[in-house]
Design an enzyme around this catalytic site. Structure first.
Site, PDB file in Angstrom:
ATOM      1  N   ASN A  10      12.708  -0.776  -1.619  1.00 33.69           N
ATOM      2  CA  ASN A  10      11.662  -1.741  -1.940  1.00 33.69           C
ATOM      3  C   ASN A  10      12.368  -3.072  -2.161  1.00 33.69           C
ATOM      4  O   ASN A  10      13.015  -3.263  -3.175  1.00 33.69           O
ATOM      5  CB  ASN A  10      10.905  -1.305  -3.202  1.00 33.69           C
ATOM      6  CG  ASN A  10       9.916  -2.361  -3.676  1.00 33.69           C
ATOM      7  OD1 ASN A  10       9.657  -3.342  -2.980  1.00 33.69           O
ATOM      8  ND2 ASN A  10       9.365  -2.152  -4.863  1.00 33.69           N
ATOM      9  N   TRP A  11      12.239  -3.940  -1.176  1.00 36.08           N
ATOM     10  CA  TRP A  11      12.972  -5.213  -1.242  1.00 36.08           C
ATOM     11  C   TRP A  11      12.368  -6.182  -2.255  1.00 36.08           C
ATOM     12  O   TRP A  11      12.963  -7.189  -2.573  1.00 36.08           O
ATOM     13  CB  TRP A  11      13.001  -5.867   0.148  1.00 36.08           C
ATOM     14  CG  TRP A  11      13.951  -5.225   1.112  1.00 36.08           C
ATOM     15  CD1 TRP A  11      14.605  -4.026   0.975  1.00 36.08           C
ATOM     16  CD2 TRP A  11      14.374  -5.762   2.382  1.00 36.08           C
ATOM     17  NE1 TRP A  11      15.396  -3.788   2.066  1.00 36.08           N
ATOM     18  CE2 TRP A  11      15.269  -4.848   2.951  1.00 36.08           C
ATOM     19  CE3 TRP A  11      14.057  -6.921   3.079  1.00 36.08           C
ATOM     20  CZ2 TRP A  11      15.876  -5.046   4.190  1.00 36.08           C
ATOM     21  CZ3 TRP A  11      14.646  -7.134   4.314  1.00 36.08           C
ATOM     22  CH2 TRP A  11      15.551  -6.206   4.861  1.00 36.08           C
ATOM     23  N   LYS A  12      11.129  -5.918  -2.681  1.00 37.11           N
ATOM     24  CA  LYS A  12      10.425  -6.818  -3.607  1.00 37.11           C
ATOM     25  C   LYS A  12      10.372  -8.229  -2.996  1.00 37.11           C
ATOM     26  O   LYS A  12      10.254  -8.355  -1.777  1.00 37.11           O
ATOM     27  CB  LYS A  12      11.085  -6.766  -4.978  1.00 37.11           C
ATOM     28  CG  LYS A  12      11.227  -5.316  -5.475  1.00 37.11           C
ATOM     29  CD  LYS A  12      11.573  -5.172  -6.923  1.00 37.11           C
ATOM     30  CE  LYS A  12      11.616  -3.699  -7.288  1.00 37.11           C
ATOM     31  NZ  LYS A  12      11.887  -3.457  -8.703  1.00 37.11           N
ATOM     32  N   HIS A  95       2.692  -0.567  -7.277  1.00 38.30           N
ATOM     33  CA  HIS A  95       3.966  -0.708  -7.986  1.00 38.30           C
ATOM     34  C   HIS A  95       3.704  -1.296  -9.378  1.00 38.30           C
ATOM     35  O   HIS A  95       2.790  -2.112  -9.555  1.00 38.30           O
ATOM     36  CB  HIS A  95       4.903  -1.619  -7.181  1.00 38.30           C
ATOM     37  CG  HIS A  95       6.297  -1.594  -7.695  1.00 38.30           C
ATOM     38  ND1 HIS A  95       6.688  -2.321  -8.788  1.00 38.30           N
ATOM     39  CD2 HIS A  95       7.393  -0.891  -7.297  1.00 38.30           C
ATOM     40  CE1 HIS A  95       7.971  -2.072  -9.042  1.00 38.30           C
ATOM     41  NE2 HIS A  95       8.416  -1.204  -8.145  1.00 38.30           N
ATOM     42  N   GLU A  97       5.097  -3.574 -10.908  1.00 37.12           N
ATOM     43  CA  GLU A  97       5.123  -5.042 -10.931  1.00 37.12           C
ATOM     44  C   GLU A  97       3.785  -5.613 -10.472  1.00 37.12           C
ATOM     45  O   GLU A  97       3.334  -6.644 -10.969  1.00 37.12           O
ATOM     46  CB  GLU A  97       6.291  -5.551 -10.062  1.00 37.12           C
ATOM     47  CG  GLU A  97       7.631  -5.272 -10.745  1.00 37.12           C
ATOM     48  CD  GLU A  97       8.789  -5.021  -9.805  1.00 37.12           C
ATOM     49  OE1 GLU A  97       8.697  -5.345  -8.602  1.00 37.12           O
ATOM     50  OE2 GLU A  97       9.805  -4.477 -10.285  1.00 37.12           O
ATOM     51  N   GLU A 167       8.121   6.081 -11.164  1.00 46.97           N
ATOM     52  CA  GLU A 167       9.038   5.023 -11.573  1.00 46.97           C
ATOM     53  C   GLU A 167       8.799   4.656 -13.035  1.00 46.97           C
ATOM     54  O   GLU A 167       7.892   3.850 -13.337  1.00 46.97           O
ATOM     55  CB  GLU A 167       8.828   3.774 -10.708  1.00 46.97           C
ATOM     56  CG  GLU A 167       9.073   4.012  -9.241  1.00 46.97           C
ATOM     57  CD  GLU A 167       9.442   2.715  -8.529  1.00 46.97           C
ATOM     58  OE1 GLU A 167      10.528   2.680  -7.941  1.00 46.97           O
ATOM     59  OE2 GLU A 167       8.656   1.750  -8.580  1.00 46.97           O
ATOM     60  N   GLY A 173      15.151  -1.809 -12.666  1.00 44.01           N
ATOM     61  CA  GLY A 173      15.952  -3.023 -12.732  1.00 44.01           C
ATOM     62  C   GLY A 173      16.768  -3.172 -14.003  1.00 44.01           C
ATOM     63  O   GLY A 173      17.297  -4.247 -14.286  1.00 44.01           O
ATOM     64  N   SER A 213      16.554   2.289 -11.023  1.00 42.86           N
ATOM     65  CA  SER A 213      18.015   2.198 -11.090  1.00 42.86           C
ATOM     66  C   SER A 213      18.729   3.342 -10.359  1.00 42.86           C
ATOM     67  O   SER A 213      19.777   3.822 -10.790  1.00 42.86           O
ATOM     68  CB  SER A 213      18.478   2.111 -12.557  1.00 42.86           C
ATOM     69  OG  SER A 213      17.941   0.948 -13.173  1.00 42.86           O
ATOM     70  N   GLY A 234      15.115  -0.182  -5.612  1.00 40.15           N
ATOM     71  CA  GLY A 234      14.985  -1.635  -5.633  1.00 40.15           C
ATOM     72  C   GLY A 234      16.320  -2.303  -5.357  1.00 40.15           C
ATOM     73  O   GLY A 234      16.762  -2.415  -4.210  1.00 40.15           O
ATOM     74  N   GLY A 235      16.985  -2.717  -6.419  1.00 41.30           N
ATOM     75  CA  GLY A 235      18.209  -3.514  -6.305  1.00 41.30           C
ATOM     76  C   GLY A 235      19.228  -2.974  -5.313  1.00 41.30           C
ATOM     77  O   GLY A 235      19.766  -3.727  -4.480  1.00 41.30           O
TER      78      GLY A 235
HETATM   79  P1  13P Z   1      15.518  -0.723  -9.190  1.00 40.56           P
HETATM   80  O1  13P Z   1      16.094   0.288  -8.244  1.00 40.56           O
HETATM   81  O2  13P Z   1      16.055  -2.103  -8.994  1.00 40.56           O
HETATM   82  O3  13P Z   1      15.573  -0.260 -10.613  1.00 40.56           O
HETATM   83  O4  13P Z   1      13.968  -0.860  -8.828  1.00 40.56           O
HETATM   84  C1  13P Z   1      13.205   0.284  -8.717  1.00 40.56           C
HETATM   85  C2  13P Z   1      11.910  -0.072  -8.128  1.00 40.56           C
HETATM   86  O5  13P Z   1      11.098  -0.758  -8.741  1.00 40.56           O
HETATM   87  C3  13P Z   1      11.625   0.365  -6.759  1.00 40.56           C
HETATM   88  O6  13P Z   1      10.282   0.214  -6.443  1.00 40.56           O
END
Ligand code: 13P
Length: 250
Positions: A10-12, A95, A97, A167, A173, A213, A234-235
């Protein structure tokens, strides 16, 4: 029932179109693993150049959101038909967010899930508890509520093909991964909840990811759990480490 693992990035809100192409060029040799479905969920504006860059590889391009109407006066939104026409198969829905910053609710998530299925898209449906909810001992109740509403009026045939991403918000994050036991406990509860809504066959077919994470160092232990069918990342999906996550079994 053996379920194929699915690892999705997930590149956000990261990567301009030209950066997206460069990142795919870097990652493509690192994420070759036919035993795993590999999906890059990218910002809408990156979808078309990303498709082009991923041609001939095992990388499937996904989206991070869609809108639940067909078309019309919804300035700024992306319709399911637009995603389908751009060659997208997977779409992240709900998500945390989007729930936190863009007022998405269990009800809008349900509308989006149904719309995705109507168009043959596979939703990656996100759920997860806050730290307060975990500390109050209401994690499982909260997740069951999210799941039950997300799947309202979704057929068993559709649900079998869905992906759910568990999640925990406190792990996103933060570098604070849930332990594999904590992640498994909730993923097993999600599967049980799907079994209650539908039946055993549907529960056995649906794929459930863990997200929060995930990195190359913890993916193998997490993905070894019986109810964890991969990860939503994510990251680490923006780095060569994503290759280590996809190749967790090598
Ligand atoms: P991280 O892997 O950066 O913790 O993010 C997880 C996430 O929100 C994937 O959708």
């Amino acid at each position: 029932m053996s379920r194929k693992k699915i690892v999705a990035g997930n590149w956000k809100m990261n990567m301009t179109p030209s950066e997206a192409v460069a990142l795919i060029e870097t990652l493509k040799p690192l994420v070759a693993n036919d035993e795993v479905d590999v999906v890059f969920c990218v910002p809408a504006i990156d979808i078309i150049p990303a498709q082009e860059a991923a041609k001939g590889t095992n990388i499937q391009i996904g989206a991070e959101n869609l809108y639940f109407e067909e078309k019309g006066a919804y300035t700024g939104e992306i319709s399911p038909a637009m995603l389908v026409d751009a060659g997208v198969k997977y779409v992240i829905i709900g998500h945390s967010e989007r729930r936190e910053y863009f007022a998405e609710t269990n009800e809008t998530v349900n509308k989006k899930v149904k719309k995705a299925f109507e168009h043959g898209l596979t939703p990656i449906i996100c759920c997860g508890e806050s730290l307060t909810q975990r500390e109050q001992g209401i994690t499982i109740d909260w997740i069951r509520q999210q799941i039950k509403i997300a799947f309202l009026d979704v057929t068993a045939e559709q649900a079998k093909t869905a992906v759910v991403a568990y999640e925990p918000i406190w792990a996103i994050g933060t570098g604070k991964t849930a332990t594999s036991d904590q992640a498994e406990e909730v993923c097993a509860a999600i599967r049980a909840c799907i079994g209650e809504i539908y039946d055993e066959a549907t529960a056995a077919a649906i794929r459930i990811q863990y997200g929060g994470s995930v990195n190359g160092g913890n993916a193998a232990e997490l993905f070894a759990k019986p109810d964890i069918d991969g990860g939503l990342v994510g990251g680490a999906s923006l780095k060569p480490d994503f290759g280590a996550i996809v190749n967790y079994n090598k």
